[in-house]
Structures are given as structure tokens and as C-alpha cells.
Design a protein around this motif. Structure first.
Motif, mmCIF file in Angstrom:
data_model
loop_
_atom_site.group_PDB
_atom_site.id
_atom_site.type_symbol
_atom_site.label_atom_id
_atom_site.label_comp_id
_atom_site.label_asym_id
_atom_site.label_seq_id
_atom_site.Cartn_x
_atom_site.Cartn_y
_atom_site.Cartn_z
ATOM 1 N N GLU A 30 -29.917 32.611 -18.898
ATOM 2 C CA GLU A 30 -30.250 31.473 -19.748
ATOM 3 C C GLU A 30 -29.725 31.605 -21.173
ATOM 4 O O GLU A 30 -29.425 30.603 -21.819
ATOM 5 N N HIS A 31 -29.637 32.846 -21.680
ATOM 6 C CA HIS A 31 -29.384 33.011 -23.105
ATOM 7 C C HIS A 31 -28.135 33.827 -23.465
ATOM 8 O O HIS A 31 -27.716 33.787 -24.624
ATOM 9 N N ALA A 32 -27.548 34.545 -22.536
ATOM 10 C CA ALA A 32 -26.430 35.432 -22.872
ATOM 11 C C ALA A 32 -25.106 35.004 -22.246
ATOM 12 O O ALA A 32 -24.045 35.214 -22.844
ATOM 13 N N LEU A 33 -25.148 34.409 -21.062
ATOM 14 C CA LEU A 33 -23.905 34.094 -20.358
ATOM 15 C C LEU A 33 -22.991 33.173 -21.157
ATOM 16 O O LEU A 33 -21.764 33.310 -21.115
ATOM 17 N N CYS A 34 -23.558 32.242 -21.893
ATOM 18 C CA CYS A 34 -22.740 31.254 -22.596
ATOM 19 C C CYS A 34 -21.907 31.869 -23.718
ATOM 20 O O CYS A 34 -20.998 31.219 -24.242
ATOM 21 N N PHE A 35 -22.192 33.119 -24.087
ATOM 22 C CA PHE A 35 -21.424 33.782 -25.144
ATOM 23 C C PHE A 35 -20.244 34.575 -24.585
ATOM 24 O O PHE A 35 -19.587 35.302 -25.330
ATOM 25 N N ASN A 63 -22.397 24.197 -23.269
ATOM 26 C CA ASN A 63 -23.035 25.240 -24.085
ATOM 27 C C ASN A 63 -22.074 26.388 -24.382
ATOM 28 O O ASN A 63 -22.067 26.949 -25.480
ATOM 29 N N GLN A 64 -21.246 26.755 -23.389
ATOM 30 C CA GLN A 64 -20.303 27.852 -23.606
ATOM 31 C C GLN A 64 -19.248 27.476 -24.638
ATOM 32 O O GLN A 64 -18.849 28.297 -25.472
ATOM 33 N N SER A 65 -18.811 26.222 -24.628
ATOM 34 C CA SER A 65 -17.822 25.780 -25.620
ATOM 35 C C SER A 65 -18.411 25.778 -27.028
ATOM 36 O O SER A 65 -17.686 25.937 -28.007
ATOM 37 N N LEU A 66 -19.734 25.600 -27.128
ATOM 38 C CA LEU A 66 -20.408 25.651 -28.427
ATOM 39 C C LEU A 66 -20.595 27.083 -28.909
ATOM 40 O O LEU A 66 -20.522 27.367 -30.108
ATOM 41 N N ALA A 67 -20.836 28.002 -27.961
ATOM 42 C CA ALA A 67 -21.221 29.369 -28.324
ATOM 43 C C ALA A 67 -20.045 30.324 -28.470
ATOM 44 O O ALA A 67 -20.101 31.274 -29.253
#
Length: 367
Positions: A30-35, A63-67
Motif C-alpha cells: 500500500e505504501h512502498a511499491l509506488c516509490f 500514484n507511481q507517476s506521482l511518487a
């Protein structure tokens, strides 16, 4: 004989460990993959069904494109040849088709921004294409209103937005005016309107914009400019204000343009010293000569690694993005982290010999 008294304790411990594992897995999902970069995420789809479903959703791609905004690699391309890709960390960053063979015709890469590439066809109407090499998504842009010439100086600007699930971007091209001698005009494509518009701004200057040399920082585009034999000028175009100016300075004579900590920089190697000039105040160009130094801040690093410098020194800095610089000597390429001063060998310098090198963010952004 089995000690029945220990079974509940062992079972409870196993259950607690399983709960901790499940909570950690959920936290990572939920919180780390997008980075993480796209190549790592495609590989991590095989961890479990939940991760695969999570990574495959448009919401996660957004979310990944944001992070994730770190350029961990770059595209190289020499005139007339297919593109190639060099990763600073091959295990985590990469694209499935570095030659961009998924596009409908051979193209030249013009610029990149947060995971999107702007390319131009080599023949016919020389159409512009926007693509995401990580996902092979692409879009052909409508034909511009103006003639951009044989070698385009198009620069794409894409800033991911929390509210926009589909990428909204602009492509800006500086071209020689056909109505005025010694003048440049600008044409801007907007993805929201899906159309080109010629700006009313005209920059009167004698010379030509260097193709494939544009860098954008905070909605301001900088092009190196060939001005006679000195080659020490740069065109600055503010997209938001629709204003341009000519920047002339000694520091512009050599080096590669890039972005460092949200500011334009110019990086070069002198002897065994890496010199990075950071543009602190573009408006200081109008000051007196004794105040000109205020325009630039300088970062210097002495390179003691003999493998990088070699007997004849380092040939060039071929890419600057974030805190990563890519340098080459006669035989090898190396990345250098300005923060940690870590040096990595990337491969043969022949890959980027005579090539344009464009930094790339390994993003899942949807077009």
C-alpha cells in the motif's frame, strides 16, 4: 512422548509471526511499491496475486507517476540509428523495447519528461509521437501549424498531477521565423486541447537553436544557441508567462545542460575536477559584468578514480539528472552520485559515442 504444553505456545508464536508478515506485506503493497521504478514493479507482480492486482490498476500507475521521479537511466541515439537504453541500475530500471520499435515508424527522440518521451518521425510529415517506453503506450500528435524545420527542438513538459489520471502535458518547439529575419518563434502543443498554437512571442536573435539541446525546469525551457563562433548563448522561454530572453555568459561555452535540485545546471569536467554550475538567478544577466558571478552557483568535486578519468581525462559529461551525472572517457561510461560520491561503471562508451543522451524516468504513467 509429545509435550502437549508447548503446542499452544508454538502455535501462538507462528500465528503472531504470520500476522506480522501479513501486516508488513500489506504495508509494502500500500505504501512502498509506488516509490519503485517500472521494471521492478513488473517483476514484483509475480510475488503474489494481490501485488499483481495492485500494480496492474490505473490508480496504482497514477500514484507511481506521482511518487517516482528519479532518472535511473537514459536513452542514447545517433543520427539515423535506432535508440538504445542505458540503465544506471539495470536490475531495477529498464524498458522492454529500447529501440522504440513499437512505434509505427522510425523516430528520433527529442526530449523526455517524467516518463514520457517526445519523438519525431524521420520522413513524410515528420509527425510527433508521445510514448511511454515502459508500457509501450503511444499517441501521434496532430500536425503543427508552423514549419519546425528539418531538425526539431521540441521539448515536452509533463508534471504529474494528483487530480489528473490521464497525463496532461505540453510540447514546446522553437523554430526559425519565416516572417522575420534573425528571429525565433515558438509553437506549443497542449494535450488538454489536442492542438498546436503559435505563440505571439518573437525572440530577435541571429543564430540557430541547437536541436535536441532543450531542458525544462519549472515550466521554463532552456536551449543552447549557436551564435556565431562563440557558441556561448542560451534561449530562455517561460511557458507560463509566454516570454523569452537571450542569456549570454562565459559559463555557457562548454558542458551538458541538466536539472539539479530544481535548478538548471551546466556540468563539465576540467582536468580531474567535475564542475557543476547551477543557475541561481537568470535575471542577473541584465546586471553589470562585476555582478555576473551572482548568476551561477558552483559545485566542484575532485575525481581521484583513475578508471573514470584515465590518462587523457574524462571526455565529457553526457547526462545530468537529479543528483546523478553520467561521464565517459575513451572506453567506458560511469555514473557519479553527487550526494554519496558513489561511482558505478555502466558499460562501453561506444554506446553513446556521438549520440544524444536524454535522461529517462522509469514511470507507469498512462497517456
Amino acid at each position: 512422548m509429545m509435550d502437549r504444553g508447548k503446542r499452544p505456545s508454538n502455535l501462538l508464536g507462528a500465528m503472531m509471526n504470520y500476522k506480522i508478515y501479513m501486516e508488513l506485506k500489506d504495508i509494502v503493497r500500500e505504501h512502498a511499491l509506488c516509490f519503485l521504478p517500472a521494471k521492478s514493479l513488473f517483476r514484483f507482480q509475480s510475488v503474489c496475486r494481490d501485488w499483481k492486482q495492485q500494480i496492474s490498476t490505473p490508480f496504482f500507475a497514477h500514484n507511481q507517476s506521482l511518487a517516482f521521479h528519479t532518472a535511473l537511466g537514459f536513452f542514447c541515439q545517433t543520427r539515423g540509428n535506432a535508440a538504445s537504453f542505458v540503465a544506471c541500475d539495470p536490475k531495477s530500471c529498464g524498458v522492454p523495447d529500447p529501440s522504440l520499435g513499437f512505434l509505427p515508424e522510425p523516430v528520433d527522440i527529442r526530449s523526455s519528461s517524467n516518463g514520457l518521451l517526445c519523438c519525431q518521425a524521420r520522413t513524410g510529415d515528420r509527425a510527433y509521437y508521445i510514448c511511454n517506453p515502459a508500457t509501450k503506450q503511444w499517441k501521434q500528435l496532430p500536425k503543427p501549424n508552423a514549419d519546425h524545420g528539418s531538425e526539431s527542438s521540441a521539448v515536452i513538459i509533463f508534471q504529474p498531477s494528483l487530480l489528473n489520471f490521464v497525463a496532461e502535458y505540453k510540447v514546446v518547439c522553437a523554430f526559425q521565423s519565416t516572417d522575420f529575419d534573425d528571429a525565433l518563434e515558438f509553437e506549443i502543443y497542449s494535450s488538454t486541447e489536442n492542438s498546436w498554437k503559435v505563440s505571439g512571442e518573437i525572440c530577435f536573435v541571429s543564430g540557430s537553436v541547437s536541436p535536441l539541446a532543450g531542458v525544462h525546469v519549472n515550466n521554463v525551457i532552456y536551449w543552447k544557441f549557436k551564435k556565431g563562433s562563440c557558441g556561448s548563448a542560451m534561449i530562455v522561454y517561460d511557458v507560463t508567462k509566454d516570454r523569452s530572453q537571450l542569456l549570454q555568459d562565459y559559463y555557457l561555452r562548454a558542458g551538458s545542460l541538466g536539472c539539479l535540485n530544481g535548478k538548471l545546471c551546466l556540468a563539465a569536467v576540467s582536468g580531474r575536477t567535475l564542475v557543476v554550475n547551477i543557475l541561481a538567478n537568470v535575471h542577473s544577466n541584465t546586471m553589470a559584468m562585476d555582478s555576473r558571478a551572482k548568476m551561477w552557483e558552483q559545485v566542484r568535486r575532485t575525481m581521484f578514480d583513475s578508471k573514470v578519468i584515465g590518462e587523457d581525462g574524462c571526455d565529457a559529461v553526457v547526462m545530468v539528472a537529479d543528483n546523478i551525472l553520467v561521464m565517459k572517457n575513451e572506453s567506458k561510461m560511469y555514473s557519479f552520485d553527487l550526494k554519496t560520491e558513489e561511482i558505478k561503471e555502466l558499460g562501453s562508451a561506444s554506446v553513446c559515442k556521438g549520440a544524444v543522451c536524454i535522461p529517462y524516468v522509469n514511470s507507469l504513467v498512462n497517456i
